[in-house]
Design a protein around this motif. Sequence first.
Motif, PDB file in Angstrom:
ATOM      1  N   PHE A   6      -7.605  -6.672  -7.800  1.00 23.93           N
ATOM      2  CA  PHE A   6      -7.421  -5.773  -6.664  1.00 23.93           C
ATOM      3  C   PHE A   6      -8.434  -6.169  -5.613  1.00 23.93           C
ATOM      4  CE2 PHE A   6      -4.710  -2.080  -7.672  1.00 23.93           C
ATOM      5  CZ  PHE A   6      -4.392  -2.384  -8.987  1.00 23.93           C
ATOM      6  N   GLN A   7      -7.959  -6.463  -4.399  1.00 22.37           N
ATOM      7  CA  GLN A   7      -8.873  -6.841  -3.330  1.00 22.37           C
ATOM      8  C   GLN A   7      -8.800  -5.815  -2.210  1.00 22.37           C
ATOM      9  OE1 GLN A   7      -7.757 -10.872  -2.342  1.00 22.37           O
ATOM     10  NE2 GLN A   7      -8.593 -11.695  -4.249  1.00 22.37           N
ATOM     11  N   ASN A   8      -9.771  -4.927  -2.203  1.00 22.27           N
ATOM     12  CA  ASN A   8      -9.895  -3.906  -1.164  1.00 22.27           C
ATOM     13  C   ASN A   8      -8.593  -3.132  -0.926  1.00 22.27           C
ATOM     14  OD1 ASN A   8     -11.540  -2.556   0.637  1.00 22.27           O
ATOM     15  ND2 ASN A   8     -10.738  -3.731   2.377  1.00 22.27           N
ATOM     16  N   VAL A   9      -8.008  -2.649  -2.034  1.00 22.17           N
ATOM     17  CA  VAL A   9      -6.693  -2.019  -1.950  1.00 22.17           C
ATOM     18  C   VAL A   9      -6.820  -0.542  -1.563  1.00 22.17           C
ATOM     19  CG1 VAL A   9      -4.649  -1.362  -3.286  1.00 22.17           C
ATOM     20  CG2 VAL A   9      -5.664  -3.636  -3.580  1.00 22.17           C
ATOM     21  N   GLY A  10      -5.957  -0.133  -0.679  1.00 25.98           N
ATOM     22  CA  GLY A  10      -5.906   1.265  -0.276  1.00 25.98           C
ATOM     23  C   GLY A  10      -4.476   1.734  -0.128  1.00 25.98           C
ATOM     24  N   LYS A  11      -4.286   3.024  -0.310  1.00 28.40           N
ATOM     25  CA  LYS A  11      -2.960   3.609  -0.124  1.00 28.40           C
ATOM     26  C   LYS A  11      -3.119   4.968   0.520  1.00 28.40           C
ATOM     27  CE  LYS A  11       1.421   4.646  -0.779  1.00 28.40           C
ATOM     28  NZ  LYS A  11       2.485   3.913  -0.049  1.00 28.40           N
ATOM     29  N   SER A  12      -2.499   5.143   1.675  1.00 28.70           N
ATOM     30  CA  SER A  12      -2.530   6.491   2.246  1.00 28.70           C
ATOM     31  C   SER A  12      -1.119   6.999   2.472  1.00 28.70           C
ATOM     32  CB  SER A  12      -3.342   6.511   3.543  1.00 28.70           C
ATOM     33  OG  SER A  12      -3.016   5.412   4.343  1.00 28.70           O
ATOM     34  N   TYR A  13      -0.984   8.294   2.355  1.00 29.16           N
ATOM     35  CA  TYR A  13       0.264   8.995   2.683  1.00 29.16           C
ATOM     36  C   TYR A  13      -0.024   9.772   3.946  1.00 29.16           C
ATOM     37  CZ  TYR A  13       1.499   8.040  -2.174  1.00 29.16           C
ATOM     38  OH  TYR A  13       1.770   7.424  -3.352  1.00 29.16           O
TER      39      TYR A  13
END
Length: 227
Positions: A6-13
């Motif tokens: 995982f490389q600087n993974v983000g998830k926004s809703y």
Amino acid sequence: AQSVQFQNVGKSYGSVNAVSGINISIEPGQFVTLLGPSGCGKSTTLNMIAGLEMPTEGRIIIGDRDVTTVKPADRDIAMVFQSYALYPHMTLFENIAFPMRARRRRTQESEVERKVRTAAKMLGLESMLGRYPREISGGQRQRVALGRAMVRTPTVYLLDEPLSNLDQQLRVQMRSELKDIHQRLGATMLYVTHDQSEAMTLSDLVVVMSNGRIEQAGSPEELYNNP
Ligand code: ADP
Ligand code: ADP
């Protein structure tokens, strides 16, 4: 088995950050647990590997491929959930064989047979492949769900609280079975749980999450010595 990065993974809703700044490096064959309370972002992290969710930031590399650019069906991932949803009208054999039947490329019947029997043998289900899900115990059903993942011969297994519907005694028993299966398959496994003792007994690497971020990561020994 494959590595997972995982490389600087983000998830926004929208304005909600489900996870952000996720960096994890998993070696081929490692058993890695994402540990943390409900809502901390464990499932989101797992679902992004499977392609059930797309990251809004960063990259996820399996082997040498950035899988966020690969269709979910082509990712060679198998997932086992807490509610294992076996097909009630199918025998255990057909339940385990199902992923092979669902393929676009047809799998030869002799190959289906061989793979189902190999998985069933490892899971101690050999003698009951003709039974239906209602005729077996909860622990056996969970094993069938694992078998269904195994016949896909995935590069990575994703296990989302797979034992949490079982009673305490069975959970502890299944833990050691799972550890045994992991060793025999030599597969990379990512496991999600909110149960600390489960994480500590099963894992090579424990990733502790809180509010969508990684709070701490290390081997069970490292975490035990630096709580
Ligand atoms: P966990 O698996 O640790 O319980 P999740 O990954 O399911 O946590 O959820 C992380 C956060 O993201 C939570 O705050 C949750 O409410 C939010 N979230 C998850 N899925 C959605 C969605 N589809 N829409 C909006 N928010 C979501
Ligand atoms: P195909 O040969 O058509 O690619 P697959 O058997 O690889 O078919 O998968 C069909 C779809 O079902 C894919 O989207 C795959 O991700 C999904 N799928 C099937 N079984 C599982 C499983 N155990 N875990 C996660 N996804 C699955």
